[in-house]
Scaffold this motif. Structure first.
Motif, short mmCIF file in Angstrom:
data_model
loop_
_atom_site.label_atom_id
_atom_site.label_comp_id
_atom_site.label_asym_id
_atom_site.label_seq_id
_atom_site.Cartn_x
_atom_site.Cartn_y
_atom_site.Cartn_z
N ALA A 174 0.86 -1.19 0.00
CA ALA A 174 0.00 0.00 0.00
C ALA A 174 0.88 1.23 0.00
O ALA A 174 1.91 1.26 0.69
N ASN A 175 0.51 2.23 -0.78
CA ASN A 175 1.24 3.49 -0.77
C ASN A 175 0.48 4.46 0.12
O ASN A 175 -0.66 4.80 -0.16
N ARG A 176 1.08 4.84 1.24
CA ARG A 176 0.41 5.68 2.22
C ARG A 176 1.12 7.02 2.35
O ARG A 176 2.33 7.11 2.18
N THR A 177 0.32 8.04 2.69
CA THR A 177 0.92 9.35 2.94
C THR A 177 1.14 9.50 4.43
O THR A 177 0.19 9.42 5.21
N MET A 178 2.36 9.69 4.83
CA MET A 178 2.66 9.79 6.26
C MET A 178 3.66 10.89 6.50
O MET A 178 4.42 11.25 5.60
N ALA A 179 3.70 11.36 7.73
CA ALA A 179 4.67 12.38 8.08
C ALA A 179 6.02 11.72 8.26
O ALA A 179 6.16 10.76 9.01
N VAL A 180 7.02 12.21 7.57
CA VAL A 180 8.37 11.67 7.69
C VAL A 180 9.26 12.77 8.23
O VAL A 180 9.20 13.90 7.78
N GLY A 181 10.05 12.42 9.22
CA GLY A 181 10.95 13.42 9.78
C GLY A 181 10.37 13.98 11.06
O GLY A 181 9.26 13.66 11.49
N ARG A 182 11.12 14.84 11.69
CA ARG A 182 10.75 15.38 13.00
C ARG A 182 10.81 16.87 13.01
O ARG A 182 11.60 17.47 12.28
N GLY A 183 9.98 17.45 13.90
CA GLY A 183 10.05 18.88 14.14
C GLY A 183 9.88 19.68 12.86
O GLY A 183 8.95 19.45 12.07
N GLU A 184 10.78 20.58 12.64
CA GLU A 184 10.67 21.47 11.48
C GLU A 184 10.79 20.71 10.18
O GLU A 184 10.27 21.13 9.16
N ARG A 189 4.87 12.65 3.30
CA ARG A 189 5.49 12.01 2.13
C ARG A 189 4.80 10.71 1.84
O ARG A 189 4.08 10.17 2.68
N ASN A 190 5.11 10.18 0.68
CA ASN A 190 4.58 8.89 0.29
C ASN A 190 5.49 7.79 0.82
O ASN A 190 6.69 7.78 0.56
N VAL A 191 4.90 6.88 1.59
CA VAL A 191 5.67 5.77 2.13
C VAL A 191 4.99 4.48 1.68
O VAL A 191 3.77 4.38 1.69
N ALA A 192 5.78 3.49 1.27
CA ALA A 192 5.21 2.23 0.81
C ALA A 192 5.28 1.21 1.94
O ALA A 192 6.35 0.92 2.46
N SER A 273 6.43 8.61 -6.15
CA SER A 273 7.36 7.58 -5.69
C SER A 273 7.50 7.62 -4.18
O SER A 273 7.57 8.69 -3.59
N PRO A 274 7.58 6.46 -3.53
CA PRO A 274 7.72 6.47 -2.07
C PRO A 274 9.14 6.83 -1.66
O PRO A 274 10.08 6.59 -2.41
N VAL A 275 9.26 7.41 -0.47
CA VAL A 275 10.60 7.73 0.02
C VAL A 275 11.17 6.60 0.86
O VAL A 275 12.37 6.53 1.07
N ALA A 276 10.30 5.70 1.36
CA ALA A 276 10.79 4.60 2.18
C ALA A 276 9.83 3.43 2.08
O ALA A 276 8.67 3.59 1.70
#
Lengths: 897, 110
Positions: A174-184, A189-192, A273-276
């Motif tokens: 599944a290609n999901r949109t999720m928050a990647v990274g912290r703070g600022e 992003r798209n994560v698979a 494209s997913p980042v991870a």
């Protein structure tokens, strides 16, 4: 044979030496023979003559030797090429017109091919055995129609895997949109999320580290490991080799980086494209943290896709049948859990092992249809291009009729002549292909932004072999097609007539096909331009429509708690602080809190009005919460009474501002101010109306009941707030800066999203924008082609009628008369095209009507503008030939043949 | 011998004749032409130029080799000589020719 090969190689590389040698050899022979005769007593001159006669034709012998040598065709081809080049260079205007025309036609097709190739034809990169891999499509009957199911349950996947025997690999993803990274740095992003055996379906090796193992993907929760995509590793981690083992925040959890995917690997990508890549069971467990076992035991959550690899020897039909059987069993299992579900005999659940690319499967939807339709238009444009160029080449061939006749009379074979004409066409087509490729690369960016605004498609670049190949093929086909016309003509050449007729008699044969083709081009341009004009006007109307709030300067900011739970009181004060902080940012004019944002979400609660027994019958009433600065920030005008003020707090009198439509619906012919309304129940205290605001659109650009009211957010729901920010200047430019500044106030790993209102509203305008861009682009293209065609035809006519012009001038015509003649001819073409095109557009307008916005498909303004445009183009296209005709010197024209 | 009395060469025999001439010693093109003219007692009608396409064809087939050398009167000339495979080809073609002529003679005597 070996000797033959050696000989051929020598011939290939030593042409000039061999020629020289042959010359020497034959000369030697003549000299020896001459001397023999001289010894016998002849004079030198007589001896030489005898020798030459005895020898035979020198050139013919040389040609025979060359024939024996072989590779004559190479010489011939080179000769043809050189001749073609010379011909092209000698007529730069003609060449430019042809190359440009071909470039446009080929370019459009190459661009469309690039897009369609990526979306529908090209197999996914790195996929092993692409012919054996399928995507599972499930459907059922609902209300008599087949409905494709979008997103399957994990439990369903388990059932299918358990109960089928045709596959040797099953991979949910599944290609999901999720928050990647912290703070600022936090960004959506798209994560698979992929199954443990996902990577086995691909022939890829990790650029760093390793891929996810099947053991790391297990119910109830998989391992917290992640594989980065190559592009993400390059941009966000600077291609550091020491990223392995580091932690990365994805969603509310942290994952350990175990590897980096190879360059270009993006799994099964539908859009971005997913980042991870993370294990799918890990993701599911996190999403369903409140009830971790539910996702693989019940059928409530449908969200993933399934990839399968058929066992060798299993064909698609057998696989689909196997899947359908398993799906039916799964259906029964689900039915055992939820009694109300319809039986499989009625719903007829079915499964298909379909194409991996969504665009080719049963869920292709409108996108694929639109693409196919557009490429159809592109092909038509190419055909018109070929017709145009064929016209040009034919015109030129007619002009060279005498030259061809003379050459035939001198002994050239028809075959050679045709080959040479073909060489010219192919060379022009090659140049056109190169021009087309360049145009395609630049133009495809334009097409992409209009058609797929969310997609991140790679550009069809010069380095892409398939595109290059396609462009080459197009050029070849075009060259052959366009070359046919002059060839056919040369083949049918009647020598005697051609040699005898000069330009004087009856050579001015206006080809009927040529003229018809030109008129057809003009008509097509008219149709496309009219459509473009209608869409442009729709777009204008949409943009200018008063929405009840300002669009350009407004930014909407929403928060995502992301696992950092805050109490209601804390959330309320957080947003109060955000509002104050936002107002302090330079470049921000005003800020206010809100509850909802138009076109994205609406809030409704039960509404009761004394004196009206059922408010719900009158329509759907939505509400907005706002802080005191809300109306000024959003730009919504207050028509009567007042807006929200600081005094409207908890404990003070409960007030509301209603929209004009709501006021006239609930209290017709009365003053709405002072009226009483109640929320949730009839027994709650009155909320007094203190103001009337202008109507606002929030659901649809076309129709909206606009029954809307505003409550002070302090009195209603201060903890569910989001933020409106009004900037000086367009909000889109400052969105990121403002977001970053406010993000610093956010606690824990919660983050903010900033979306300019122009983007929210813009996405609603997409269909008109797409129509305007697409029709506009093709219309402009068709117009340019028609203009080029018109120019070439008029220019040719002028050249052919030079003699006639000379006669007219000699008989007393002046410049304006001649020019009027030429313009008149051009105008006749254009008027014919306008009439036919306009008629077609009027008829086709019926189908277009539903797609437009506040514009009649018979809008006279648009037709008028298009007509004027075409007339202008006609004048411009025929200006140069007209001037040339006017400057004809009658004496030269009369003498010239 | 007048021009009319000369016989035209049947197809394909020119190659055979050239090979035969070269089987004794290497010659250049003109010398081959002279030899043929002399030995056949001027019976054969061979346009001199047609020798050269034939020579190049034989060279291409690998039956003769060409090299540049000095002629009797110290001019640069292209000499041809028979190769091993050329000798074999000469053998074969000579046999074929003799068989053919014998067969034709038999039919004419019947």
């Amino acid at each position: 044979m070996f000797a033959d090969l050696k000989y051929r190689v020598r011939v290939l590389f030593n042409r000039s030496t061999l020629e020289q040698e042959l010359d020497d050899e034959l000369r030697f022979h003549i000299e020896q023979e001459t001397e023999k005769h001289i010894r016998n007593g002849m004079s030198a001159a007589e001896a030489r003559r005898r020798a030459l006669v005895a020898f035979g034709g020198m050139e013919r012998i040389k040609d025979d030797v060359r024939d024996v040598r072989g590779l004559v065709w190479l010489d011939v081809a080179r000769q043809d090429l050189r001749y073609a080049l010379r011909g092209i260079r000698s007529a730069p205007g003609f060449t430019t017109a042809v190359v440009l025309t071909l470039g446009l036609g080929i370019g459009v097709n190459v661009a469309m091919f690039g897009i369609i190739d990526r979306l529908m034809v090209r197999p996914t990169t790195y996929l092993r055995d692409p012919t054996q891999v399928n995507r599972v499509y499930l459907n059922q009957m609902t209300r008599g129609k087949v409905r494709q199911i979008d997103g399957y349950e994990y439990t369903r996947y388990l059932d299918l895997e358990r109960w089928t025997k045709s596959f040797d690999a099953f991979a949910p993803f599944a290609n999901r949109t999720m928050a990647v990274g912290r703070g600022e740095e936090a960004r959506e992003r798209n994560v698979a999320a992929v199954g443990g055996r996902f990577f086995e379906l691909f022939d890829a090796r990790p650029a760093l580290g390793r891929f996810i193992l099947p053991a790391e993907d297990r119910t109830p929760r998989g391992a917290d490991v992640a594989v980065l995509s190559h592009a993400f590793w390059e941009t966000s981690y600077g291609s550091r080799p020491d990223v392995l083992g580091e932690q990365i925040h994805i969603g509310p959890s942290t994952f350990t980086i175990i590897g980096v995917a190879p360059k270009g690997f993006s799994g099964i990508v539908d859009e971005e494209s997913p980042v991870a890549f993370i294990p799918i069971t890990t993701h599911a467990a996190i999403e369903r943290a409140s009830n971790p076992s539910s996702y693989y035991t019940n059928y409530n959550w449908g969200w993933l896709e399934i990839l399968v690899r058929r066992k060798p020897g299993v064909n698609v039909e057998a696989a689909s049948a196997d899947l359908t059987e398993a799906y039916r069993r799964s259906w029964d299992a689900e039915r055992a859990m939820s009694r109300g579900m319809v039986a499989k005999e009625i719903a007829l659940p079915r499964a298909i092992a379909g194409p991996v690319q969504v665009m080719r499967g049963p869920r292709a939807g409108k996108g694929a249809k639109v693409l196919t339709w557009i490429s159809g238009v592109a092909v038509i444009v190419l055909i018109i291009t070929c017709a145009n160029v064929a016209n040009l080449l034919l015109a030129r061939a007619l002009g060279r009729r005498r030259e061809i006749a003379v050459r035939l009379a001198l002994g050239a074979s028809r075959g050679r002549l045709m080959a040479q004409l073909l060489a010219e066409s192919l060379l022009l087509a090659l140049l056109g292909g190169v021009a087309g490729l360049m145009l395609a690369v630049w133009g495809s960016a334009l097409l992409r932004t209009a058609l797929l605004p969310m997609g991140e498609l790679p550009v069809a670049g010069f380095g892409d072999l398939r595109t290059l190949g396609f462009a080459g093929l197009m050029a070849l086909v075009t060259g052959l097609l366009t070359g046919l016309a002059p060839l056919a003509h040369a083949g049918r050449e009647d020598l005697v007539t051609s040699l005898k007729t000069g330009v004087r008699e009856g050579s001015h044969r206006s080809s009927k096909t040529r003229n018809a083709l030109l008129v057809f081009q003009g008509a097509l341009s008219v149709v496309l331009l009219v459509c473009a004009g209608l869409f442009v006007r729709s777009l204008q109307n949409v943009r200018q429509m008063r929405l009840g709030f300002d669009v350009e300067p407004v930014l909407h900011i929403s928060g995502n708690a992301r696992g950092t739970p805050l109490k209601a009181v804390e959330r309320a004060s957080l947003f109060r602080r955000l509002e104050a902080e936002a107002r302090a940012i330079p470049g921000v004019e005003n800020a206010a809190r809100s509850l909802t944002v138009p076109f994205r979400d609406t809030w409704s609660q039960g509404l009761f009005v004394p004196g009206i027994d059922s408010v719900r019958k009158l329509g759907s009433f939505t509400l907005q919460g706002g802080s005191p600065e809300f109306f000024r920030t959003a730009g919504t005008r207050i028509i009567r009474g007042r807006g929200i003020t600081d005094e409207d707090r908890v404990g003070a009198e409960r007030v509301a501002v209603v929209s004009e439509a709501m006021a006239s619906t609930l209290w017709p012919r009365q003053n709405a101010i002072g009226q009483c309304m109640k929320m949730n129940a009839d027994t709650t205290p009155c909320i007094t109306v203190v103001g009337v605001a202008e109507n606002m659109r929030q659901n649809s650009l076309i129709e909206d009941a606009q029954l809307h009211y505003y409550l002070p957010i302090e009195q209603f729901n201060p903890q569910e707030a989001s933020l409106y920010v009004r900037t000086r200047g367009p909000a889109a430019q400052q969105a990121e800066a403002i977001r970053r500044r406010l993000q610093t106030l956010m606690p824990g790993s919660s983050y903010l999203n900033a979306t300019p209102m122009s983007e929210i509203v813009g996405s609603r305008q997409r269909s008109w924008r797409m129509g305007a861009t697409m029709f506009g682009a093709f219309g402009a293209l068709a117009l340019v082609l028609a203009a080029l065609g018109l120019y070439s035809v008029i220019a040719y006519e002028v050249t052919q009628r030079r003699h006639e012009m000379g006669v007219r001038v000699a008989l007393g015509a002046d410049r304006t008369d001649i020019m009027r003649l030429v313009f008149g001819q051009a105008l006749s073409f254009v008027v014919a095209g306008l009439v036919i095109g306009g008629a077609i557009a009027l008829i086709a307008a019926r189908w277009l009507g539903g797609l437009l916005f506040q514009v009649s498909p018979r809008d006279p303004f648009v037709y008028g503008v298009v007509g004027l445009l075409l007339l202008l183009v006609a004048v411009v296209a025929s200006a140069l030939p007209a001037l040339r005709a006017a400057r004809v010197n009658p004496i030269i024209a009369l003498r010239f043949e | 011998m007048t021009v009319d009395d000369r016989l035209e060469l049947p197809q394909g025999t020119l190659d055979l004749l050239i090979l035969r001439v070269l089987s004794l010693e290497p010659h250049h093109g003109w010398a081959i032409s002279e030899r043929l003219h002399q030995v056949s007692r001027a019976t054969l009608q061979i346009p001199q130029g047609s020798l050269y396409p034939a020579l190049h064809r034989l060279e291409r087939r690998g039956w003769i080799n060409a090299s540049w050398g000095a002629s009797d009167n110290n001019r640069k000339a292209k000499y041809y000589e028979l190769t091993k495979s050329g000798r074999k080809q000469l053998e074969a073609e000579t046999q074929d020719w003799l068989k053919l002529t014998q067969a034709v003679a038999l039919v004419l005597e019947m």
